[in-house]
Write a protein that holds these residues in place. Sequence first.
Motif, PDB file in Angstrom:
ATOM      1  N   HIS A   1       9.472  32.610  -9.543  1.00  0.00           N
ATOM      2  CA  HIS A   1       9.217  32.254  -8.154  1.00  0.00           C
ATOM      3  C   HIS A   1       9.745  33.597  -7.796  1.00  0.00           C
ATOM      4  O   HIS A   1      10.736  34.402  -8.048  1.00  0.00           O
ATOM      5  CB  HIS A   1       9.960  31.094  -7.786  1.00  0.00           C
ATOM      6  CG  HIS A   1      11.556  31.071  -7.804  1.00  0.00           C
ATOM      7  ND1 HIS A   1      12.200  31.694  -7.280  1.00  0.00           N
ATOM      8  CD2 HIS A   1      12.177  30.484  -8.785  1.00  0.00           C
ATOM      9  CE1 HIS A   1      13.380  31.468  -7.462  1.00  0.00           C
ATOM     10  NE2 HIS A   1      13.385  30.790  -8.570  1.00  0.00           N
ATOM     11  N   PRO A   2       9.190  34.114  -6.748  1.00  0.00           N
ATOM     12  CA  PRO A   2       7.978  33.385  -5.747  1.00  0.00           C
ATOM     13  C   PRO A   2       6.604  33.651  -6.557  1.00  0.00           C
ATOM     14  O   PRO A   2       5.721  33.009  -6.215  1.00  0.00           O
ATOM     15  CB  PRO A   2       7.950  34.182  -4.686  1.00  0.00           C
ATOM     16  CG  PRO A   2       8.646  35.535  -4.598  1.00  0.00           C
ATOM     17  CD  PRO A   2       9.454  35.412  -6.168  1.00  0.00           C
TER      18      PRO A   2
ATOM     19  N   SER B   1      14.938  25.715 -10.234  1.00  0.00           N
ATOM     20  CA  SER B   1      13.714  26.091 -10.628  1.00  0.00           C
ATOM     21  C   SER B   1      13.752  25.992 -12.303  1.00  0.00           C
ATOM     22  O   SER B   1      12.736  26.562 -12.927  1.00  0.00           O
ATOM     23  CB  SER B   1      13.451  27.434 -10.547  1.00  0.00           C
ATOM     24  OG  SER B   1      14.320  28.432 -10.987  1.00  0.00           O
TER      25      SER B   1
ATOM     26  N   PRO C   1       3.881  33.574  -9.524  1.00  0.00           N
ATOM     27  CA  PRO C   1       3.531  32.534 -10.563  1.00  0.00           C
ATOM     28  C   PRO C   1       3.371  33.074 -11.989  1.00  0.00           C
ATOM     29  O   PRO C   1       3.332  32.012 -12.794  1.00  0.00           O
ATOM     30  CB  PRO C   1       2.075  32.082  -9.905  1.00  0.00           C
ATOM     31  CG  PRO C   1       1.439  33.095  -9.488  1.00  0.00           C
ATOM     32  CD  PRO C   1       2.464  33.789  -8.770  1.00  0.00           C
TER      33      PRO C   1
END
Length: 87
Positions: free
Chosen positions: A62-63, A45, A65
């Motif tokens: 994440h999860p 990520s 935004p």
Amino acid sequence: MPMRRKDRKTLDLIFARPASGNIRWSDIESMFKSLGAEVSEAEGSRVRVFLFNEIRVFHRPHPRPTTDEGAVGSIRKWLEEHNAAGE
């Protein structure tokens, strides 16, 4: 090229005190690009940002935004080092 209003708002949120933990990462990426950054995907990520002739690596949240306060503070510090608040 002048900064878009939305990107300027994101920059203002980054410099707000206390630090906001409610800025969408996608808005931060857009703001980086508005400042002239090259943004690319890295492993997992991670996101690589090339700006000010430097590469910084950030973790895309994440999860959720939204970016946490610590990451916002880190971005603010980097932008302050290069006087980017007045862009």
